[in-house]
Scaffold this motif. Sequence first.
Motif, PDB file in Angstrom:
ATOM      1  N   PRO A 152     121.901  98.740  60.880  1.00 14.17           N
ATOM      2  CA  PRO A 152     122.382  98.133  62.124  1.00 14.17           C
ATOM      3  C   PRO A 152     123.889  98.331  62.320  1.00 14.17           C
ATOM      4  N   ALA A 153     124.260  99.104  63.327  1.00 11.64           N
ATOM      5  CA  ALA A 153     125.670  99.403  63.574  1.00 11.64           C
ATOM      6  C   ALA A 153     126.310  98.386  64.494  1.00 11.64           C
ATOM      7  N   ALA A 154     125.549  97.869  65.443  1.00 13.26           N
ATOM      8  CA  ALA A 154     126.082  96.921  66.419  1.00 13.26           C
ATOM      9  C   ALA A 154     124.911  96.327  67.185  1.00 13.26           C
ATOM     10  N   SER A 155     125.226  95.412  68.089  1.00 18.03           N
ATOM     11  CA  SER A 155     124.196  94.804  68.922  1.00 18.03           C
ATOM     12  C   SER A 155     124.718  94.675  70.342  1.00 18.03           C
ATOM     13  N   LEU A 156     123.845  94.957  71.284  1.00 15.47           N
ATOM     14  CA  LEU A 156     124.162  94.846  72.705  1.00 15.47           C
ATOM     15  C   LEU A 156     123.419  93.622  73.245  1.00 15.47           C
ATOM     16  N   ALA A 157     124.152  92.709  73.890  1.00 14.44           N
ATOM     17  CA  ALA A 157     123.544  91.459  74.362  1.00 14.44           C
ATOM     18  C   ALA A 157     123.947  91.165  75.796  1.00 14.44           C
ATOM     19  N   VAL A 158     123.063  90.464  76.473  1.00  9.15           N
ATOM     20  CA  VAL A 158     123.328  89.983  77.829  1.00  9.15           C
ATOM     21  C   VAL A 158     123.207  88.467  77.813  1.00  9.15           C
ATOM     22  N   THR A 159     124.190  87.782  78.393  1.00 13.15           N
ATOM     23  CA  THR A 159     124.198  86.324  78.470  1.00 13.15           C
ATOM     24  C   THR A 159     124.156  85.897  79.933  1.00 13.15           C
ATOM     25  N   PHE A 160     123.365  84.890  80.233  1.00 10.38           N
ATOM     26  CA  PHE A 160     123.128  84.513  81.630  1.00 10.38           C
ATOM     27  C   PHE A 160     122.825  83.016  81.745  1.00 10.38           C
ATOM     28  N   PRO A 161     123.087  82.418  82.904  1.00 11.92           N
ATOM     29  CA  PRO A 161     122.692  81.023  83.135  1.00 11.92           C
ATOM     30  C   PRO A 161     121.171  80.891  83.046  1.00 11.92           C
ATOM     31  N   HIS A 162     120.710  79.770  82.504  1.00  8.29           N
ATOM     32  CA  HIS A 162     119.281  79.579  82.264  1.00  8.29           C
ATOM     33  C   HIS A 162     118.421  79.927  83.468  1.00  8.29           C
TER      34      HIS A 162
END
Length: 271
Positions: free
Chosen positions: A228-238
Motif C-alpha cells: 500500500p503506497a497511499a490512499s485516495l479518499a472522499v469526504t462528504f456531509p452525511h
Amino acid sequence: MSGCRGVIVSYMGQSPPSAVPAARQALRVLSHLGAQRGPVPASAVARDLGIPRSACYRILTALVDHGYAIHYPEDRRYGLGYAAYELSSGFSRQAPLSRLGAPILAALVDHVGETAHLGVLDGTDVIYLLEQRAPHRPVLITDVGVRLPAHQTATGRSLLACLPATQLRALYVEDPVYRRSARPFRDLPHLRRTLGEVTRAGFAAESGEVSDGFASVAVAIRDRNGWPAASLAVTFPHGNVPEESWPDLAQRIERFASELGRRLSGAAPAR
C-alpha cells in the motif's frame, strides 16, 4: 564491467537497440537486490532471474563500481549500495506522490463534487499529504500534514487492510489499539474483523468517527510490488451520499486511484 557501462552510455547517445536489453538486465538485478532481506550470493541472483552467471557477475561488478551494490567478500554475497539509498532519498525529496497526486485529486473533486484527500501510512498513523476542497465545503480536520490514528479513518483502514497479518500484528501487538470515538477497537481480533470487511468490500468507510456529520470512503493505491503506497479518499456531509451509494462512489474513486498507481509505477497508459 566497463563493457556494460559502455553499453549503457552509448545507449544514452542513441546507439544500437541492443543496449536496451543490457540496461534492463542491470535494472532487474538491482531491483532483485532491493527485494531481498539481506545480501545474497551472485549464483542465487543468476538463478532467480534466469540469467547466465557470467553475465550476472559482470552486472554486479558494474553496480559495485558505481556504488549501487556492495560486495561482501567474506560472505561471497552482494547487497544494495549507498548510491541506491541516495536514489531512494532523491525519490522522497522530489515528493512524487504529491506532484502526481495533485492533478488527479483535483480531477476527482471535479468528478464527484466533494472534498478529496491523499494520505499515507506511517506506523499506526495516517498522514494526509494532499487535500482538495470542493466548492462551498467547510475546512475539515484532515488537512495537509495532519496525523490521525490509522484505524480511526477510512484512509487508514484502507491501507491497513492491505498489510499481511504478521505486519499488522507487529504494529499493534505491543500497544493497545486505542480510539477517540464512542465505539473503540478493543483488541487486535476486532481490528482484523473490521479490516476483513474492508477487504471484502474493496473499500473502507467511516461515518462520523473523525468529523461529526461527515462520512468518508477510501480506496488504497498499491505500488508495483502490491504494497500500500497511499490512499485516495472522499469526504462528504452525511446527507449528500447515502450509504447504499458508497460502493458506487468507491468504484468512481478506484478509477482515479488506479491512474495514480499507474503513474507511480511508471506503467504505460492503457489504450
